[in-house]
Design a protein around this motif. Structure first.
Motif, short mmCIF file in Angstrom:
data_model
loop_
_atom_site.label_atom_id
_atom_site.label_comp_id
_atom_site.label_asym_id
_atom_site.label_seq_id
_atom_site.Cartn_x
_atom_site.Cartn_y
_atom_site.Cartn_z
N LEU A 130 -32.84 -1.81 -19.41
CA LEU A 130 -33.69 -2.93 -19.80
C LEU A 130 -35.14 -2.52 -19.58
CD1 LEU A 130 -33.74 -6.01 -20.64
CD2 LEU A 130 -33.94 -6.49 -18.19
N SER A 154 -24.63 -10.46 -22.67
CA SER A 154 -25.47 -9.91 -21.61
C SER A 154 -24.71 -9.79 -20.30
CB SER A 154 -26.70 -10.81 -21.40
OG SER A 154 -27.56 -10.75 -22.51
N ASP A 188 -33.41 -4.60 -24.62
CA ASP A 188 -32.10 -4.28 -24.05
C ASP A 188 -31.54 -2.99 -24.63
OD1 ASP A 188 -29.98 -4.68 -22.37
OD2 ASP A 188 -28.95 -6.11 -23.66
N SER A 213 -27.56 -15.09 -23.64
CA SER A 213 -28.90 -14.71 -23.18
C SER A 213 -29.92 -15.78 -23.52
CB SER A 213 -29.32 -13.36 -23.77
OG SER A 213 -29.24 -13.37 -25.18
N GLN A 217 -26.91 -9.29 -15.65
CA GLN A 217 -28.11 -9.18 -16.49
C GLN A 217 -28.61 -10.56 -16.88
OE1 GLN A 217 -28.44 -6.04 -19.40
NE2 GLN A 217 -29.45 -7.41 -20.84
N GLY A 218 -27.70 -11.49 -17.07
CA GLY A 218 -28.11 -12.85 -17.38
C GLY A 218 -28.97 -13.45 -16.29
N LEU A 259 -32.41 -11.89 -16.55
CA LEU A 259 -33.19 -12.52 -17.62
C LEU A 259 -33.70 -13.89 -17.18
CD1 LEU A 259 -30.99 -11.69 -20.75
CD2 LEU A 259 -33.08 -10.54 -20.01
N ASP A 277 -32.79 -7.69 -28.61
CA ASP A 277 -31.41 -7.26 -28.35
C ASP A 277 -30.62 -7.38 -29.65
OD1 ASP A 277 -29.07 -6.46 -27.16
OD2 ASP A 277 -28.64 -8.41 -26.25
#
Length: 213
Positions: free
Chosen positions: A207, A41, A161, A71, A45-46, A49, A135
């Protein structure tokens, strides 16, 4: 895939929450030892999330596509104190790698690993979920949605994702491009399903946030 100008992207990352040290280590080892490390990820993006999970504070999370566990750990950051995350991946060779990092985190006891075909495993999970992260393999995205929607609590969230799929969703579809066709079909499914409301975010490779009504 990065859809923003590089300078602007760097600025956004620099002014967002910093990636935890454990995840930095996980990333380094993934790049050293695992094929296709680009599947991670990643730090920005992590953090997205993690933030979404913290806003929801879920008691039960389902993740489809563990890879090396990056993730998973991001989503675990928002778990309630008695919460659990079920994470499914078909690659049994990565189980020990994942568990090493899970157990180094404070969430190890809250993370349950499942190895195998998610379509077969999901029906065996006798619980309702507050948050689902999809994902995994793109051709099965619609199948995953259909498998989880009735296991999602009202007001629950599905995160999906790679819904922009390297920008191919707005290009002419090639006949043999199964993955792009699957992503296009999936995006249409999310848009048209009356049980959910959906927004697409241009974060990294796309996303989608879908909320069950």
């Amino acid at each position: 895939m990065y859809f923003l100008p590089e300078k602007l992207d760097h600025y956004i990352v620099a002014h967002s929450e910093q990636e935890p040290e454990l995840l930095q280590e996980l990333t380094r080892e993934t790049y050293q030892k695992v094929l296709q490390p680009i599947m991670l990820s990643g730090p920005y993006q992590g953090r997205v999330l993690s933030m979404i999970s913290k806003l929801i504070n879920p008691k039960s999370v389902l993740e489809l596509g563990t890879f090396t566990g990056y993730s998973t750990l991001c989503l675990a950051e928002g778990l309630s104190s008695d919460g659990v995350i079920h994470t499914i991946d078909i690659n049994e060779e990565l189980v020990d790698f994942q568990r090493k990092y899970f157990d180094r985190s404070k969430y190890g006891h809250q993370i349950i690993q499942h190895t195998g075909n998610a379509i077969d495993i999901i029906p065996t999970l006798h619980t309702m979920f507050d948050l689902v992260f999809i994902d995994a393999d793109k051709p099965n995205y619609s199948n995953y949605f259909n498998a989880v929607i009735d296991k999602l609590e009202a007001g629950g969230i599905i995160l999906s994702d790679n819904v922009l799929w390297h920008g191919k969703v707005v290009e002419k579809l090639k006949k043999k491009d199964i993955s792009t066709k699957a992503v296009l079909d999936y995006n249409t499914l999310l848009k048209n399903d009356d049980r959910i409301e959906t927004v697409v975010l241009p974060i990294r490779d796309g996303l989608t946030i879908s909320r069950k009504k």
